[in-house]
Design an enzyme around this catalytic site. Structure first.
Site, PDB file in Angstrom:
ATOM      1  N   GLU A   1      60.644  58.990  32.457  1.00  0.00           N
ATOM      2  CA  GLU A   1      60.278  57.766  33.187  1.00  0.00           C
ATOM      3  C   GLU A   1      58.857  57.826  33.751  1.00  0.00           C
ATOM      4  O   GLU A   1      58.145  56.824  33.766  1.00  0.00           O
ATOM      5  CB  GLU A   1      61.278  57.491  34.310  1.00  0.00           C
TER       6      GLU A   1
ATOM      7  N   ASP B   1      68.746  53.338  40.355  1.00  0.00           N
ATOM      8  CA  ASP B   1      69.012  54.615  41.022  1.00  0.00           C
ATOM      9  C   ASP B   1      68.120  55.744  40.497  1.00  0.00           C
ATOM     10  O   ASP B   1      67.929  56.756  41.158  1.00  0.00           O
ATOM     11  CB  ASP B   1      70.471  55.013  40.791  1.00  0.00           C
TER      12      ASP B   1
ATOM     13  N   HIS C   1      74.733  55.547  40.482  1.00  0.00           N
ATOM     14  CA  HIS C   1      74.593  54.476  39.486  1.00  0.00           C
ATOM     15  C   HIS C   1      75.057  53.124  39.996  1.00  0.00           C
ATOM     16  O   HIS C   1      75.403  52.252  39.210  1.00  0.00           O
ATOM     17  CB  HIS C   1      75.406  54.802  38.221  1.00  0.00           C
TER      18      HIS C   1
END
Lengths: 336, 340
Positions: free
Chosen positions: B65, B90, B134
């Site tokens: 990411e 999250d 999540h």
């Protein structure tokens, strides 16, 4: 003639002269900054006081990395730099007046006084830097992506310190750049310390070009802070990137003549270390090469004078510039 | 009255259509993220894109990411218009430096000289037993940090219109879509996850709340699932003669104060409902707006309902207890109307 000497003579004289002139400019810029930064900080050192407040990370001694690489770049190529960015900015052709005004916190600065010395943005020459270690690497990868999507042959270069090569962003981005065969070059400037921690105490490999193998890309190592060797290594890497042959990691052994920041007590290194490093000043070495190649003293002096004059004018511009209005702080969060 | 046959789409198809139309319109638009290619996005928001635009503009990334959001920033600085997907909100912990230190700050620190026209879309929300890592919405975590527009549309119509606006906007936009409102076959089938979506491209502003139900007795402000629950509660209240005005906030930053204040002048009573944590959150922000700018319009203290400052629990009985639902909203309104 040895192979290394043969390579050195292969550098065009114009490029040698350009590198010398830029190195002198960088050195003089940083020397002036040492003086300006100390204004208003005596007898008590208060980092938030004086003509130029805030942290100040100077690149004195690290000029070869910047000039050896930027000698191959145009304003269409992107450079991202870390918290110690002046040498890269100058070599990339950032507007010196606006850059200095930014460091002085003036409204004529690159970011209208909102960024300061660690956060310089000059989109006209595709230069940016930032204060978070390793964060510029993915930005350069993104610029490399953009170049490819637009169908240009531009490349992107991320300059980082050796400490940044242990951050997640380095590994994530090099894997991605290798996977996507991006025209990205990561230049690791090994100045031997991450603030105070010596490289051997932070890094599992002797030099970060060896990590290139982990990503299946090319790596090169430049020793002795040598601008000419850096020029050659950069030439290969830039050619490779422009030809669509993917990323390269270049590590250069360089020297940090000053502390991590101005005001650093430098208790982590021997008092004899810096005088020893200054004996190997890359500017003096390159000057000798220019003289050996037949340049006259007077011509070199003329180059030095021109470089210094540009710096003096930039500082004068900055000093004479207005500060922003206080409520300018409320602008530029969003572009309209 | 003639009723034209309405074109109905799920939330995720509405989003994907917006992205597709913008990719068609502007060659600088591209999409990157994990499983956004052949899979079409874990929540379906990129379905069909790779088939139309190919892997050069629809890029499946490694699980990196920091690298791909950072690369989106670098590409946006060069004039591209990336749409990056952070699979679950999250997961921001592995890449927040790129989001808040770079995406949100570069335009400001450059004095407006660098624009970052990018969208960071991400899935939010709980209610399906996926536990604490999540299930969060984290609306306020992002809305607190200056430099990003933060939107969270509640209907397929707004998902499409606000995605189109987000892609065309020259600022970084965090686009939060709610998993329950995507119309996924593997989650609860909610009527609210499907709605009328015109085929042609259109925009919905990124800074305007919507009054989704008018009423004079109480104002309920919510976003995404909380808006829908508020409407359901309002319908039950209406059976008892209580008319609640329901505001769908839609945009967390910038926040549309005017719509809230106008409603408060009319109703004098305010309940704010949030699927995010209670403390320091959206409910507190709206309560502060009411206290600062509408105190004398209020007939009773402001009420807040939100996740009571615990991580989202797994077991249904626990999760149902902490995430506000229509019953909780109904009860809170009844109690609020007895005051003052």
């Amino acid at each position: 003639m040895s192979i290394s000497e043969e390579k050195k003579t292969a550098v065009p004289l114009e490029k040698m002269k350009w590198m010398y002139s830029e190195m002198v400019k960088i050195r003089y810029y940083e020397d002036q900054m040492v003086e300006v930064y100390s204004e208003g900080k005596a007898p008590v050192f208060n980092i938030g006081a004086g003509t130029v407040p805030g942290e100040m990370h100077l690149a004195t001694g690290q000029e070869p990395a910047a000039v050896g690489m930027c000698a191959h770049l145009t304003k269409e190529d992107t450079v991202t730099a870390p918290h110690r960015p002046h040498h890269h900015a100058i070599a990339k052709g950032v507007d010196l007046k606006k850059m200095t005004a930014e460091i002085f916190g003036r409204k004529t600065g690159l970011g209208k006084g909102k960024g300061g010395h660690m956060h310089l943005f000059d989109p006209a020459v595709k230069f940016s830097c930032g204060g978070i270690v390793a964060a510029g690497i993915p930005h350069a990868a993104g610029a490399a992506m953009a170049a490819r999507m637009k169908g240009t042959d531009a490349v992107a270069v991320a300059f980082i310190g050796e400490g940044a090569a242990n951050a997640g962003a380095f590994h994530e981005t090099l894997n991605l750049a290798a996977l996507w065969n991006l025209p990205l070059i990561v230049v690791v400037e090994d100045n031997a310390y991450g603030i105070s921690v010596p490289k051997k105490a932070s890094t599992s490999v002797e030099s970060n070009d060896k990590r290139a193998g982990a990503y299946g890309i090319a790596g090169a190592y430049v020793k002795d802070n040598d601008p000419v060797a850096m020029y050659k290594a950069s030439e290969e890497a830039v050619t490779r990137a422009r030809d669509g042959q993917g990323p390269t990691i270049i590590e250069i052994e360089t020297y940090r003549f000053l502390g991590h920041f101005q005001g650093d007590p430098e208790l982590y290194r021997d008092k004899e270390e810096v005088p020893g490093l200054r004996q190997q000043d890359p500017i003096l070495k390159l000057k000798k090469q220019l003289l050996d190649s037949g340049m006259e003293d007077a011509e070199i002096e003329k180059m030095e004078k021109a470089a210094k004059q540009e710096v003096d004018e930039a500082y004068e511009f900055a000093r004479n510039s207005e500060f922003p209005e206080a409520d300018d702080a409320l602008r530029d969060v969003f572009t309209s | 009255m003639e009723t034209a046959k309405k074109r109905m789409l799920s939330g995720n198809k509405a989003m994907a259509e917006a992205i597709s139309q913008e990719m068609e319109r502007d060659p600088n638009v591209f999409v990157l993220g994990e499983d956004i290619g052949k899979y079409g996005g874990i929540f379906g928001s990129t379905q069909g894109l790779i088939e139309t635009y190919g892997p050069e503009r629809v890029l499946d990334t490694p699980i990196s990411e920091t690298a791909f959001i950072g690369a989106a920033i670098g590409a946006a600085a060069e004039g591209m218009r990336p749409v990056a997907e952070l699979m679950f909100v999250d997961f921001f912990g592995v890449c927040m430096d790129q989001i808040y230190n770079h995406m949100a700050k570069i335009p400001y620190m450059s004095g407006g000289n660098v624009k970052l026209p990018m969208v960071l879309m991400t899935a939010v929300g709980g209610g399906y037993n996926d536990a604490a890592q999540h299930s969060q919405t984290l609306y306020a975590t992002f809305a607190h940090l200056p430099g990003m527009k933060v939107v969270a549309p509640s209907t397929p119509y707004d998902l499409k219109g606000m995605m189109t606006s987000a892609i065309r906007d020259d600022n970084p936009v965090v686009f939060m879509f709610h998993k329950s409102l995507q119309g996924l076959g593997w989650m609860d089938q909610l009527d609210e996850a499907v709605g009328n979506v015109p085929e042609e491209a259109y925009t919905v502003p990124l800074d305007k709340a919507a009054v989704v139900r008018e009423g004079n007795d109480v104002t309920i402000v919510g976003i995404q699932m909380m808006t829908h629950y508020a409407v359901q509660a309002a319908e039950k209240l209406a059976e008892e003669g209580i008319e609640a005005e329901v505001i769908d906030l839609r945009s967390l930053a910038p926040i549309d104060k005017d719509t809230i204040l106008t409603s408060l002048k009319k109703t004098g009573r305010l309940l704010v409902v949030d699927e995010d944590y209670l403390s320091y959150g959206m409910t507190a922000e709206i309560a502060a707006i009411a206290a600062e700018e509408a105190l004398y319009d209020l007939e009773a203290p402001v009420r807040r309902v939100a996740v009571p400052d615990v991580p989202l629990p797994y077991s249904s009985v626990l999760e149902d207890f902490v995430i506000p639902g229509k019953e909780k909203i109904y009860e809170e309104v009844k109690s609020l109307l007895e005051e003052g």
